[in-house]
Design a protein around this motif. Structure first.
Motif, short mmCIF file in Angstrom:
data_model
loop_
_atom_site.label_atom_id
_atom_site.label_comp_id
_atom_site.label_asym_id
_atom_site.label_seq_id
_atom_site.Cartn_x
_atom_site.Cartn_y
_atom_site.Cartn_z
N VAL A 277 -27.63 83.41 -87.61
CA VAL A 277 -27.62 82.30 -86.65
C VAL A 277 -27.14 81.08 -87.42
N LEU A 278 -25.88 80.74 -87.25
CA LEU A 278 -25.25 79.67 -88.00
C LEU A 278 -25.21 78.40 -87.16
N THR A 279 -25.63 77.30 -87.76
CA THR A 279 -25.72 76.04 -87.01
C THR A 279 -24.67 75.02 -87.42
N SER A 280 -23.98 75.27 -88.51
CA SER A 280 -22.99 74.31 -89.01
C SER A 280 -22.10 75.00 -90.03
N ARG A 281 -21.05 74.30 -90.44
CA ARG A 281 -20.18 74.85 -91.47
C ARG A 281 -20.94 75.06 -92.77
N SER A 282 -21.83 74.10 -93.10
CA SER A 282 -22.56 74.23 -94.36
C SER A 282 -23.51 75.41 -94.33
N SER A 283 -24.15 75.68 -93.19
CA SER A 283 -25.06 76.82 -93.11
C SER A 283 -24.29 78.13 -93.22
N ALA A 284 -23.07 78.16 -92.66
CA ALA A 284 -22.24 79.35 -92.79
C ALA A 284 -21.88 79.60 -94.25
N ARG A 285 -21.53 78.53 -94.95
CA ARG A 285 -21.18 78.68 -96.37
C ARG A 285 -22.39 79.13 -97.18
N ARG A 286 -23.55 78.54 -96.91
CA ARG A 286 -24.74 78.85 -97.71
C ARG A 286 -25.23 80.28 -97.47
N LEU A 287 -25.21 80.72 -96.22
CA LEU A 287 -25.66 82.07 -95.93
C LEU A 287 -24.66 83.09 -96.49
N GLY A 288 -23.38 82.81 -96.32
CA GLY A 288 -22.37 83.74 -96.81
C GLY A 288 -22.33 83.86 -98.32
N ALA A 289 -22.88 82.86 -99.03
CA ALA A 289 -22.86 82.88 -100.49
C ALA A 289 -24.04 83.63 -101.10
N ILE A 299 -18.09 85.38 -86.70
CA ILE A 299 -19.23 84.46 -86.53
C ILE A 299 -19.01 83.17 -87.32
N GLY A 300 -18.58 83.30 -88.55
CA GLY A 300 -18.30 82.09 -89.33
C GLY A 300 -17.20 81.26 -88.71
N GLU A 301 -16.18 81.92 -88.21
CA GLU A 301 -15.07 81.20 -87.57
C GLU A 301 -15.53 80.49 -86.30
N ALA A 302 -16.48 81.11 -85.57
CA ALA A 302 -16.97 80.51 -84.33
C ALA A 302 -17.68 79.19 -84.60
N VAL A 303 -18.54 79.17 -85.62
CA VAL A 303 -19.26 77.94 -85.90
C VAL A 303 -18.35 76.89 -86.54
N GLY A 308 -22.83 74.35 -83.78
CA GLY A 308 -24.05 75.12 -83.62
C GLY A 308 -24.14 75.89 -82.32
N ASP A 309 -23.72 75.30 -81.21
CA ASP A 309 -23.79 76.02 -79.93
C ASP A 309 -22.93 77.28 -79.96
N ALA A 310 -21.75 77.16 -80.54
CA ALA A 310 -20.87 78.33 -80.66
C ALA A 310 -21.48 79.36 -81.60
N VAL A 312 -24.70 79.98 -81.98
CA VAL A 312 -25.74 80.67 -81.24
C VAL A 312 -25.13 81.68 -80.28
N GLU A 313 -24.09 81.29 -79.56
CA GLU A 313 -23.42 82.21 -78.63
C GLU A 313 -22.87 83.42 -79.37
N ALA A 314 -22.26 83.19 -80.53
CA ALA A 314 -21.70 84.29 -81.30
C ALA A 314 -22.80 85.23 -81.80
N ALA A 315 -23.94 84.66 -82.19
CA ALA A 315 -25.06 85.48 -82.65
C ALA A 315 -25.58 86.38 -81.53
N VAL A 316 -25.71 85.83 -80.32
CA VAL A 316 -26.19 86.62 -79.19
C VAL A 316 -25.22 87.76 -78.88
N ALA A 317 -23.93 87.44 -78.84
CA ALA A 317 -22.93 88.46 -78.53
C ALA A 317 -22.94 89.58 -79.57
N TRP A 318 -23.05 89.20 -80.84
CA TRP A 318 -23.05 90.22 -81.88
C TRP A 318 -24.35 91.04 -81.86
N ALA A 319 -25.48 90.39 -81.55
CA ALA A 319 -26.75 91.12 -81.46
C ALA A 319 -26.69 92.18 -80.37
#
Length: 375
Positions: A277-289, A299-303, A308-310, A312-319
């Protein structure tokens, strides 16, 4: 005999003294999570085929037989029985506890917000800001209304301390425990902390069952040796694990490959799949690292594109895609603290929004999609 000697030597060379094969921190190149070291097990995958759990590894020590100092066998706790039944029904939604604080008030606020989830998995990150014990943290979260699966690692405690923690968690009525080996301190910001690793996750799973607790364990399908990972999770099931949490490993095809191989073992167990569940570019970078993490494509591209809204939507679709894989009984929502919110309550809110949207989609889905267990 030569095979046993090679296994013992591989365990001796491992910085965590793993006994039942490699941890989940092995890099794609076969390297240890510590720089400059090769994984001693991944380098010799032929060693792993004959690994089998030995109850003798967690037998009561002779020195404690008459003294009562060892963890006694206990019947299943009521809370663990209830959680086992909940897992059996499928459509499980758990989440990390992403807050970084020792303030009980903030923990209680997070627990209250996450109370509608099947369970909050309160792990043990290494750091002073996360230093409350599993039992203390579980008490605060449960008082706020959350169902708690408490993380117990082998990084900082010997067997005596781990057994005491398990007995305490059973006594206060947690839903279960997540038994993990843990990151090596040298790979974290507190490299000066001394590692313990008296046990590993497989042996903790056995001890937790002895304490009467429901036991979840983690596995990383994408970590080398990839072909061994289903067998490793089945080995943990033979030790006492009842649920597997699959770490972020890429696309759904990787999950399907893993669950099919797991189903072919002699000890398959249900799994839940981590969803970022990625809320920003920085959270995507931190989780991916994070070591061993492979984010699902898109998912990273969506956020990055929509915030953040995108995310969340991407997380739901992938789940929803993950839940359609046979053997998958739920999802585990994973978020990290964002740079703009060092405590992490914004990440908690993102988890709540994702969970709510996912439950709404599942309510409208056909039964096979709701359970994820169609053969």
């Amino acid at each position: 005999m030569a095979h046993d000697l090679r296994l013992r030597e591989a365990s001796r060379r491992c910085p965590k003294h793993m006994v039942y094969g490699p941890c989940g921190g092995v890099g794609a190149d076969g390297g240890c999570e510590l720089p400059g070291i090769r994984c001693s097990f991944a380098a010799e995958p032929d060693l792993l085929a004959a690994l089998a759990f030995s109850p003798a590894d967690v037998a009561v020590p002779e020195s404690a037989v008459g003294s009562g100092d060892a963890l006694p066998s206990a019947p299943r706790t009521a809370a663990s029985s209830a959680f086992a039944s909940r897992v059996a029904r499928g459509a499980v939604i758990t989440a990390d506890l992403p807050v970084r604080t020792v303030d009980p008030g903030v923990l209680a606020e997070a627990g209250g917000r996450l109370a509608d989830l099947t369970a909050v998995v309160a792990g043990e990150p290494l750091g002073l800001r996360d230093a409350l014990s599993p039992t203390h943290k579980a008490l605060v979260l449960a008082a706020a209304g959350a169902t708690v699966v408490a993380g117990v690692t082998c990084r900082d405690r010997n067997r005596v301390a781990i057994e005491g923690e398990l007995a305490a968690l059973a006594d206060i009525g947690v839903a279960g425990v997540l038994a993990v080996t843990g990151d090596h301190p040298a790979s974290t910001a507190l490299a000066q902390a001394q590692p313990v690793f008296d046990l590993d996750s497989t042996r903790v799973a056995a001890l937790a069952r002895r304490a009467g607790l429901f036991v979840a364990v983690a596995e990383q399908p994408a970590a080398p040796p990839v072909a061994y990972r289903p067998a490793r999770l089945a080995l943990k099931a033979r030790a006492g694990a009842e649920l597997g949490i699959l770490n972020l490993c890429g696309d759904v095809a990787e999950i399907a490959r893993f669950t099919a191989a797991l189903a072919a073992t002699d000890a398959p167990l249900p799994v839940i799949v981590s969803v970022p569940v990625l809320t920003s570019r920085s959270s995507a970078r931190r989780l991916g690292a994070l070591p061993g993490v492979a984010l699902p494509p898109g998912i990273g591209e969506a956020v990055e594109a929509g915030g953040g809204d995108a995310g969340v939507e991407a997380a739901v679709a992938w789940a929803l895609r993950a839940l359609a894989v046979p053997g998958v009984v739920g999802v585990h929502l994973s978020a990290v603290v964002d740079e703009g919110d060092p405590v992490g309550l914004s990440a908690v809110d993102a988890l709540v929004r994702t969970s709510g949207m996912l439950r709404a989609r599942l309510a409208a889905a056909p039964p096979a999609m709701r359970t994820g267990t169609a053969a």
